[in-house]
Scaffold this motif. Structure first.
Motif, PDB file in Angstrom:
ATOM      1  N   MET A 203       0.825  -1.201   0.000  1.00 38.99           N
ATOM      2  CA  MET A 203       0.000   0.000   0.000  1.00 38.99           C
ATOM      3  C   MET A 203       0.867   1.262   0.000  1.00 38.99           C
ATOM      4  O   MET A 203       0.626   2.204  -0.754  1.00 38.99           O
ATOM      5  N   TYR A 204       1.896   1.273   0.817  1.00 37.78           N
ATOM      6  CA  TYR A 204       2.771   2.444   0.887  1.00 37.78           C
ATOM      7  C   TYR A 204       3.705   2.522  -0.317  1.00 37.78           C
ATOM      8  O   TYR A 204       4.121   3.610  -0.702  1.00 37.78           O
ATOM      9  N   PHE A 205       4.039   1.395  -0.919  1.00 35.76           N
ATOM     10  CA  PHE A 205       4.805   1.406  -2.162  1.00 35.76           C
ATOM     11  C   PHE A 205       3.986   2.092  -3.260  1.00 35.76           C
ATOM     12  O   PHE A 205       4.503   2.903  -4.029  1.00 35.76           O
ATOM     13  N   PHE A 206       2.688   1.789  -3.327  1.00 35.73           N
ATOM     14  CA  PHE A 206       1.795   2.438  -4.275  1.00 35.73           C
ATOM     15  C   PHE A 206       1.688   3.933  -3.973  1.00 35.73           C
ATOM     16  O   PHE A 206       1.706   4.766  -4.889  1.00 35.73           O
ATOM     17  N   LEU A 207       1.586   4.301  -2.701  1.00 36.90           N
ATOM     18  CA  LEU A 207       1.517   5.709  -2.313  1.00 36.90           C
ATOM     19  C   LEU A 207       2.795   6.441  -2.689  1.00 36.90           C
ATOM     20  O   LEU A 207       2.756   7.587  -3.152  1.00 36.90           O
ATOM     21  N   LEU A 208       3.945   5.799  -2.520  1.00 38.85           N
ATOM     22  CA  LEU A 208       5.221   6.387  -2.915  1.00 38.85           C
ATOM     23  C   LEU A 208       5.256   6.622  -4.420  1.00 38.85           C
ATOM     24  O   LEU A 208       5.700   7.680  -4.882  1.00 38.85           O
ATOM     25  N   ASN A 209       4.782   5.659  -5.192  1.00 40.77           N
ATOM     26  CA  ASN A 209       4.753   5.830  -6.643  1.00 40.77           C
ATOM     27  C   ASN A 209       3.834   6.979  -7.050  1.00 40.77           C
ATOM     28  O   ASN A 209       4.161   7.745  -7.967  1.00 40.77           O
ATOM     29  N   LEU A 210       2.686   7.110  -6.394  1.00 44.68           N
ATOM     30  CA  LEU A 210       1.790   8.225  -6.695  1.00 44.68           C
ATOM     31  C   LEU A 210       2.417   9.572  -6.340  1.00 44.68           C
ATOM     32  O   LEU A 210       2.256  10.551  -7.072  1.00 44.68           O
ATOM     33  N   ALA A 211       3.129   9.626  -5.222  1.00 41.64           N
ATOM     34  CA  ALA A 211       3.787  10.873  -4.823  1.00 41.64           C
ATOM     35  C   ALA A 211       4.866  11.260  -5.823  1.00 41.64           C
ATOM     36  O   ALA A 211       4.988  12.431  -6.205  1.00 41.64           O
ATOM     37  N   LEU A 212       5.646  10.286  -6.275  1.00 41.68           N
ATOM     38  CA  LEU A 212       6.693  10.584  -7.259  1.00 41.68           C
ATOM     39  C   LEU A 212       6.094  10.971  -8.603  1.00 41.68           C
ATOM     40  O   LEU A 212       6.614  11.868  -9.292  1.00 41.68           O
ATOM     41  N   LEU A 213       5.016  10.338  -8.983  1.00 41.90           N
ATOM     42  CA  LEU A 213       4.337  10.692 -10.225  1.00 41.90           C
ATOM     43  C   LEU A 213       3.779  12.111 -10.145  1.00 41.90           C
ATOM     44  O   LEU A 213       3.880  12.889 -11.106  1.00 41.90           O
ATOM     45  N   ASP A 214       3.212  12.472  -9.017  1.00 41.17           N
ATOM     46  CA  ASP A 214       2.692  13.821  -8.846  1.00 41.17           C
ATOM     47  C   ASP A 214       3.821  14.842  -8.884  1.00 41.17           C
ATOM     48  O   ASP A 214       3.657  15.922  -9.451  1.00 41.17           O
ATOM     49  N   LEU A 215       4.955  14.531  -8.289  1.00 43.23           N
ATOM     50  CA  LEU A 215       6.106  15.436  -8.362  1.00 43.23           C
ATOM     51  C   LEU A 215       6.536  15.655  -9.808  1.00 43.23           C
ATOM     52  O   LEU A 215       6.838  16.784 -10.214  1.00 43.23           O
TER      53      LEU A 215
END
Length: 98
Positions: A57-69
């Protein structure tokens, strides 16, 4: 002789015509950009540094944060520059990147 033309830049529509509104848009975009950088940076740091957050779940959240950046760092700086310097042109490569 063939008819050939190439596109080197595009003209963007301005958000506002008056200088005061353009500066207001710049400061508004700067605030949004800094908030997004801070929030996504904190998410990325927390997930990367805490071993308990190494779950799917947090790996997915990390990917979303990097994509948003990545997404916000390609569009907002150009919009801020256009508002600050009263320019409307964007290069063809810059438009394709966005």
């Amino acid at each position: 002789m063939p008819n050939s033309s190439s596109i080197s830049e595009f003209l963007l529509l301005a958000l506002a015509d008056t200088r005061q509104l353009q500066l207001l848009h710049f400061w508004l975009f700067l605030g949004i950009y800094l908030a997004a950088l801070l929030g996504n940076g904190l998410i990325s740091t927390a997930v990367a540094c805490d071993q308990r957050l190494h779950t799917p779940m947090y790996f997915f959240l990390l990917n979303l944060a990097l994509l948003d950046l990545g997404c916000i760092s390609t569009t907002l700086p150009k919009a801020m520059a256009n508002a600050l310097w009263d320019t409307r042109a964007i290069s063809y490569a810059g438009c394709a990147a966005q």
